[in-house]
Design a protein around this motif. Structure first.
Motif, mmCIF file in Angstrom:
data_model
loop_
_atom_site.group_PDB
_atom_site.id
_atom_site.type_symbol
_atom_site.label_atom_id
_atom_site.label_comp_id
_atom_site.label_asym_id
_atom_site.label_seq_id
_atom_site.Cartn_x
_atom_site.Cartn_y
_atom_site.Cartn_z
ATOM 1 N N HIS A 230 0.851 -1.198 0.000
ATOM 2 C CA HIS A 230 0.000 0.000 0.000
ATOM 3 C C HIS A 230 0.886 1.248 0.000
ATOM 4 O O HIS A 230 1.820 1.347 0.803
ATOM 5 C CB HIS A 230 -0.895 0.039 1.243
ATOM 6 N N ASP A 231 0.592 2.204 -0.873
ATOM 7 C CA ASP A 231 1.238 3.516 -0.793
ATOM 8 C C ASP A 231 0.463 4.348 0.222
ATOM 9 O O ASP A 231 -0.680 4.766 -0.035
ATOM 10 C CB ASP A 231 1.245 4.196 -2.165
ATOM 11 N N LEU A 232 1.066 4.555 1.385
ATOM 12 C CA LEU A 232 0.386 5.190 2.502
ATOM 13 C C LEU A 232 0.852 6.623 2.710
ATOM 14 O O LEU A 232 2.028 6.946 2.469
ATOM 15 C CB LEU A 232 0.615 4.391 3.790
ATOM 16 N N ALA A 233 -0.075 7.452 3.157
ATOM 17 C CA ALA A 233 0.244 8.834 3.521
ATOM 18 C C ALA A 233 0.704 8.837 4.973
ATOM 19 O O ALA A 233 -0.017 8.366 5.861
ATOM 20 C CB ALA A 233 -0.986 9.713 3.349
ATOM 21 N N VAL A 234 1.909 9.363 5.220
ATOM 22 C CA VAL A 234 2.486 9.345 6.566
ATOM 23 C C VAL A 234 2.472 10.764 7.131
ATOM 24 O O VAL A 234 2.993 11.704 6.506
ATOM 25 C CB VAL A 234 3.928 8.796 6.555
ATOM 26 N N PHE A 235 1.868 10.899 8.304
ATOM 27 C CA PHE A 235 1.827 12.176 9.010
ATOM 28 C C PHE A 235 2.590 12.043 10.318
ATOM 29 O O PHE A 235 2.508 11.017 11.001
ATOM 30 C CB PHE A 235 0.383 12.590 9.315
ATOM 31 N N ARG A 292 4.994 11.489 20.796
ATOM 32 C CA ARG A 292 5.044 11.911 19.400
ATOM 33 C C ARG A 292 5.111 10.657 18.544
ATOM 34 O O ARG A 292 5.221 9.541 19.065
ATOM 35 C CB ARG A 292 6.268 12.803 19.143
ATOM 36 N N GLY A 293 5.058 10.825 17.237
ATOM 37 C CA GLY A 293 5.163 9.641 16.402
ATOM 38 C C GLY A 293 4.689 9.882 14.988
ATOM 39 O O GLY A 293 4.732 11.007 14.471
ATOM 40 N N GLU A 294 4.241 8.806 14.356
ATOM 41 C CA GLU A 294 3.798 8.847 12.967
ATOM 42 C C GLU A 294 2.555 7.989 12.808
ATOM 43 O O GLU A 294 2.387 6.980 13.512
ATOM 44 C CB GLU A 294 4.898 8.337 12.035
ATOM 45 N N ILE A 295 1.683 8.392 11.889
ATOM 46 C CA ILE A 295 0.471 7.638 11.593
ATOM 47 C C ILE A 295 0.394 7.427 10.086
ATOM 48 O O ILE A 295 0.622 8.355 9.302
ATOM 49 C CB ILE A 295 -0.771 8.361 12.157
ATOM 50 N N PHE A 296 0.127 6.185 9.656
ATOM 51 C CA PHE A 296 0.193 5.771 8.256
ATOM 52 C C PHE A 296 -1.223 5.493 7.770
ATOM 53 O O PHE A 296 -1.894 4.588 8.275
ATOM 54 C CB PHE A 296 1.038 4.507 8.116
ATOM 55 N N GLY A 302 -8.890 5.929 4.252
ATOM 56 C CA GLY A 302 -8.689 6.420 5.607
ATOM 57 C C GLY A 302 -8.249 5.349 6.578
ATOM 58 O O GLY A 302 -8.014 5.633 7.767
ATOM 59 N N ILE A 303 -8.113 4.097 6.122
ATOM 60 C CA ILE A 303 -7.703 3.009 7.013
ATOM 61 C C ILE A 303 -6.280 3.266 7.521
ATOM 62 O O ILE A 303 -5.383 3.632 6.747
ATOM 63 C CB ILE A 303 -7.775 1.641 6.300
ATOM 64 N N ILE A 304 -6.084 3.073 8.799
ATOM 65 C CA ILE A 304 -4.774 3.251 9.424
ATOM 66 C C ILE A 304 -4.088 1.887 9.464
ATOM 67 O O ILE A 304 -4.587 0.948 10.091
ATOM 68 C CB ILE A 304 -4.929 3.842 10.843
ATOM 69 N N TYR A 305 -2.946 1.793 8.798
ATOM 70 C CA TYR A 305 -2.231 0.523 8.719
ATOM 71 C C TYR A 305 -0.999 0.467 9.625
ATOM 72 O O TYR A 305 -0.443 -0.610 9.826
ATOM 73 C CB TYR A 305 -1.808 0.239 7.272
ATOM 74 N N ARG A 306 -0.580 1.595 10.159
ATOM 75 C CA ARG A 306 0.578 1.590 11.075
ATOM 76 C C ARG A 306 0.478 2.802 11.984
ATOM 77 O O ARG A 306 0.070 3.886 11.566
ATOM 78 C CB ARG A 306 1.904 1.607 10.303
ATOM 79 N N LEU A 307 0.862 2.602 13.241
ATOM 80 C CA LEU A 307 0.877 3.690 14.215
ATOM 81 C C LEU A 307 2.157 3.595 15.036
ATOM 82 O O LEU A 307 2.464 2.538 15.608
ATOM 83 C CB LEU A 307 -0.345 3.602 15.135
#
Length: 380
Positions: A230-235, A292-296, A302-307
């Motif tokens: 999956h090409d995920l958007a990382v914030f 702090r961290g990152e959310i994928f 909108g499914i979150i695949y990594r936290l």
């Protein structure tokens, strides 16, 4: 002297040994290939890996590519340690898509989808049960120094036992609204007496992380990343302590009256760093902490695949670091497909005993992996 002591503490936290070598994934692969050409034994290759700190994530695909270069179980064990300790780092540049960053409007749309998914789908998940396989890796790092006010040499003598696999267990666990109900929370055992710690706090909740990060105004675009196809958007995000409800609960630490390590013959300050004088008082370390961290996020659903969560502790806290990554995967439960936790890595550093009058302290790295399988509806 106190400032000097804490400088040493910071150095120990930053790496598990003194002669640490910084490496990329490719440099690690080159080292394994060179060791193979030199016909080094499994023990020798494992020893080479114990002094390495990776500068980027050791991904599953790269781990698989290493298999022809791995001479045995000891090397495999150290590769698992490197995988856990690098889990919150960015991947090699070759695994980051060259896609341009979305504009501010599209970023907001992705975050809105993620919030909607986290609150209306993930947090509304029915009660589930699963089998959790937990593996623990642990070291023991001990640092000797002159007692405060002494006139002896200030040269430090380090005693270090590298991170090794120590234990595993399977347990049936329950998830309510997508969050695991920790079965260890009701146990009465004083884990600290066994020179081990237990994490009793609940895992971070995606909806809570998004809500707190957005309320703090500290969530921003970071990059694209390919994860499991999956090409995920990382914030990236951060939440300060005043606005945080991230609760940690570590068991257990002795009261401040604890005299310190006890040797094999019962003398304070001698012998095996893993044996300690018993204490009448053992306390959990409980606190709400900044993190702090990152959310994928899948940009389409909108499914979150990594936290990823990285907790920020005070220097005086008995816990010095906690880095956690949750990877979510798709499971079929009944006639529905749901996204649930699949694999978790947790990298922690603790000071299991307070400073002793002899000026001795111990820092310990404890690493955990958690695999979840066999999901089904609770009660079925």
């Amino acid at each position: 002297m106190k400032r000097f002591i804490w400088l040493v503490v910071i150095l120990l936290i930053a790496s598990p040994g003194w002669a640490v070598k910084k490496m990329t994934e490719q440099q690690l692969k080159d080292l394994l290939a060179a060791d193979q050409r030199s016909q080094k034994s499994d023990a020798e290759v494992a020893a080479d890996l114990k002094d390495i700190d990776l500068t980027e994530e050791l991904t599953h695909s790269t781990m698989d590519s290493f298999k022809p270069l791995v001479p045995g179980q000891l090397t495999t064990e150290q590769l698992f340690v490197l995988e856990i300790r690098s889990a919150v780092l960015p991947p090699p540049a070759s695994e980051i898509p060259a896609t341009a960053a979305p504009d501010a409007t599209k970023q907001k749309a992705i975050l809105d989808k993620a919030t909607d998914y986290a609150t209306k789908t993930y947090a509304q998940m029915p009660a589930l049960t699963a089998t959790r396989t937990l593996r623990r890796f642990q070291d023991s790092a001990q640092q000797d120094q002159p007692a405060l006010g002494s006139h002896g040499s200030a040269v430090l003598a380090a005693t270090y036992t590298p991170i090794r696999y120590t234990a595993s267990d399977d347990a049936s666990v329950t998830f309510k609204n997508g969050t695991e109900v920790n079965p260890l929370a009701s146990e009465k055992a004083h884990w600290g007496e066994n020179s081990m710690i237990a994490l009793l706090g609940q895992a971070p909740e995606p909806a809570a992380v998004l809500q707190e990060a957005q309320a703090a105004g500290k969530i921003s675009w970071l990059r694209w990343e390919t994860v499991a196809g999956h090409d995920l958007a990382v914030f990236s995000y951060s939440v300060d302590k005043k606005k945080s409800h991230y609760a940690v609960d570590y068991c257990c630490f002795p009261g401040t009256s604890q005299a310190g390590p006890v040797g094999m013959r019962g003398t304070v300050g001698g012998g095996d760093a893993g044996n300690y004088q018993t204490s009448a008082t053992w306390k959990n370390f409980k606190s709400n902490e900044a993190y702090r961290g990152e959310i994928f996020v899948d940009p389409d659903t909108g499914i979150i695949y990594r936290l990823i969560t990285q907790v920020e502790f005070k220097g005086s806290d008995p816990v010095k670091a906690e880095n956690q990554r949750i990877d979510y995967g798709v499971e079929t439960i009944g006639d529905k497909k749901v996204v649930v936790p699949g694999f978790v890595t947790i990298d922690t550093v603790e000071q299991p005993f307070p400073d002793s009058p002899q000026g001795r302290y111990i820092l310990r790295h404890t690493l955990f992996t958690e695999n979840y399988s066999g999901y089904k509806l609770a009660g079925s």
